[in-house]
Design an enzyme around this catalytic site. Structure first.
Site, short mmCIF file in Angstrom:
data_model
loop_
_atom_site.label_atom_id
_atom_site.label_comp_id
_atom_site.label_asym_id
_atom_site.label_seq_id
_atom_site.Cartn_x
_atom_site.Cartn_y
_atom_site.Cartn_z
N LYS A 210 0.86 -1.18 0.00
CA LYS A 210 0.00 0.00 0.00
C LYS A 210 0.90 1.23 0.00
CE LYS A 210 -1.13 2.61 2.56
NZ LYS A 210 -0.74 3.97 3.04
N THR A 221 9.81 0.86 2.47
CA THR A 221 8.76 1.74 2.00
C THR A 221 7.36 1.32 2.41
OG1 THR A 221 7.77 2.74 0.09
CG2 THR A 221 8.38 0.47 -0.14
N ASN A 431 -3.85 16.61 -0.63
CA ASN A 431 -3.08 16.83 0.59
C ASN A 431 -3.43 18.11 1.33
OD1 ASN A 431 -1.34 14.52 0.94
ND2 ASN A 431 -0.73 15.03 -1.16
#
Lengths: 436, 436
Positions: A210, A221, A431
């Site tokens: 994910k 990561t 974001n």
């Protein structure tokens, strides 16, 4: 067309444009998602999966996953090197390399990262791993947990603990796809990959991942879980994993921001009929290594392909550097540059910005030996634009969905490749809006 | 309202929204521009300025400036450390510290950076500085040039050379504002600053700057020209400039991309009636140093205030670090983080992303000693959210135009401050569209 109809039509257009401006009409699935959806992953003997709804933060979707691994399973892992890494990351790091006799389990929630949650964070990890240990009858030192989502909010761990019996009951070797779905946050598609390799007998490798923002792995990561039935020691497994992480997950970037929770765990259940792999340089060892590389690279690319707001997948290939470290530095400087990434979003073959990124990388560079290609098109050489370069050709290449930027430094023979995506308005919208 | 009128009105709205989407209706002047416009700069005895239209790339505006400096003028400079720095930068670097007896001149064009233009780039610099030398009767070794704009296109230097007589005729001590306008590219306002200091007599300092994208100075920044009538040696002037650059221009970032052309030149004409400054630690020396600091900081802030797409000016203050290098690293990691900058654009007090940026900085950090403030509001301490924190308070602070993010590492006494702006859709629009 009557005037009333015209008004109606114009109003509809207006609404659509307003939605576009507010970023409410972003793609539900990344345009770069692999065609054909989630792959049909084979079962791994010794690995079972389950996912259920716990309502940690999201509602109406599965948000916790459990993987149960057979006795003898070797666990290797790499983690973020962030100085503010989350409580579950610290716990996993401490547990690597322990006795594998009694099996192992992995428990993951999405919606809350349990990061920067002080001593409460540690208590939540202990409560969860302790409860999983009781329910499955596996020592707590072999329960690996992870959390992904918002940073700094207390994790309501009782919601997870309350669902463990339900999770246990749902365990099945065939449920890996729902596990991949349960760990998604801003991801637009679940990520899976597999390969099978003949190493004097068949070995399977499957993986899920994910991640779509806060992605510039430093050591590992996002959340990535890879399972194999290979017979292989924890030491050799860890060695292969660390080496391959450097060439795969550490070479991707979406936004240059490194997560507090990056976790990559590789579990080998030892159930394959192929003999034990004892040497990375043997025929079987190198076949397994290459197969693992393939799965890790595929998952890493899928993470980039689901980069927040991404519309282009970009490979940055650097050759002719003096050292591999320099080549990597240059590739990442290009892949992380907001000006390069916005030019790509605008389909502008703005190779001047590539030159800029090479220059700022800190690696050794000789302006007049540099050459740059977009796809097959030679753009610049000998410190200037190539005499045969026609901007129309490069502009045509930029219209594609899969782009290549290749730089030859003309200084040596070291190479490195990085993968990134473009930087679009949609990234900003996602974001500037994530918590609301 | 009649239906025809309604259709007209709706069409107008549609057009406006379409323009907004295409980024054609971005603010003409940054909302963060200093109130009151360009300051009324005093003349510097020994410095004359001129600006004219040469049509290097832009039309209908002044795009070249000339500054002529009296015999005896000391020239200090700092430049980008980019490995792909432009031809005029390399030329300026080589000329620093030369004999000041015959005076000096500065010639600058906007629209074309003359960067990555191979041997032609060098020839253009020689043609321009040679012609300025002839026209003004100043040795070529004292002609400092700069170019700013698109990278990689040949500079049509004859357009500049053809205008030198016109420039010379226009020279005047009062023309500094038009010089500031001539060096703009994507800037939305011209940047000027001045101060006067009593150092046993009056000394004036005036400065102009340009820059709004590709801004993460490594050694110096953008184009900045500062003029003073102080009597001071080139060596001492250079020492002060290098030291102050570290605290001003090297602490700002718009987009983490470092230009190939960053140039800061400080010229002291030696014409003030104040006695010569010979010691940085004398009363006069430190008064001059502080005054220079003030002008440099003001110009650095103005560059951030004109950051591409900026709507918020953000000060990032880091205290309690073990070393000043660590404090600077942390401040810049926060100031450069796309996730922090998009949260600011969204007026979201997302302090978890500040924690993330601290963690990825590479500097020493102890999660449980960290505290974070937004303005006066204590957000987090002891590794977790503060018990008194109410998100409404922080959200209120985020609505302001001038924001403060303060981090105390709790490890030592070293401090550093960085300045940045938010990351908005407008940045993407400007940069996905710059060359078209």
């Amino acid at each position: 067309m009557g005037k009333s109809k015209k008004i109606k039509k114009l109003k509809k257009k207006l609404l659509k444009l307003r939605k576009e401006i507010k970023g409410k009409s972003g793609p539900l699935i990344s345009p770069l998602a692999p065609k054909g959806g989630f792959p049909d992953l084979p079962e791994i003997n010794g690995a079972e999966f389950a996912a259920v709804e716990a309502g940690v933060r999201y509602s109406g979707r599965k948000d916790i996953m459990l993987a149960k691994l057979a006795p003898g399973t070797a666990i290797a892992g790499v983690f973020t090197r962030s100085a503010t890494r989350a409580a579950p990351v610290l716990d996993c790091e401490a547990k690597l390399g322990g006795d594998s006799g009694a099996g192992a389990a992995i428990i993951v929630n999405s919606g809350n990262a349990n990061a920067f949650t002080g001593t409460n964070g540690k208590k939540s990890v202990e409560a969860i791993t302790g409860a999983v240990s009781s329910v499955l009858g596996i020592p707590q030192t072999r329960i690996f947990s992870a959390s992904t989502g918002v940073i700094g909010e207390p994790l309501p761990h009782e919601r997870i603990v309350n669902k463990l019996q339900e999770l246990k009951a749902a365990l099945s070797a065939a449920s890996i796809q729902s596990a991949a779905q349960a760990i998604m946050t801003t991801d637009t598609f679940a990520k899976g990959s597999f390969t099978e390799v003949d190493a004097e007998g068949p070995i399977r490798i499957v993986g899920i991942a994910k991640g779509s923002g806060m992605i510039a792995p430093d050591m590992a990561t996002m959340l990535v879980y890879i399972f194999t039935d290979a017979q292989i020691s924890q030491t050799l497994l860890q060695q292969m994993l660390s080496d391959l992480t450097r060439k795969t997950f550490n070479c991707i970037t979406v936004d240059s921001d490194t997560s507090t929770s990056d976790t990559l765990i590789l579990a080998a259940t030892q159930k394959s009929s192929a003999p034990e792999i004892t040497d990375i340089d043997s025929a079987a060892g190198s076949a397994f290594y290459d197969a693992l590389h393939k799965v890790m690279l595929d998952l890493a690319h899928q993470v980039v392909r689901d980069g927040e707001g991404a519309t282009k997948f970009v490979e940055v290939r650097v050759a002719g550097a003096e050292t591999e470290a320099d080549a990597h530095k240059i590739a990442m400087a290009i892949a992380n540059s907001p000006l390069v990434k916005t030019a790509i979003a605008g389909e502008d073959p703005n190779w001047g910005r590539v030159v800029m990124a090479v220059g700022k990388s800190g690696a050794k560079a000789d302006r007049d030996k540099l050459s740059i290609r977009f796809g097959d098109i030679l753009v610049a050489e000998n410190g200037w634009v190539s005499p045969d370069y026609r901007e129309e050709d490069a502009a045509e290449h930029m219209k594609g969905q899969n782009l290549l930027i290749a730089v030859d430094m003309g200084l040596g023979s070291a190479e490195s490749t990085a993968w990134t995506c473009d930087l679009t308005n949609r990234y900003i919208e996602i974001n500037a809006d994530y918590r609301s």
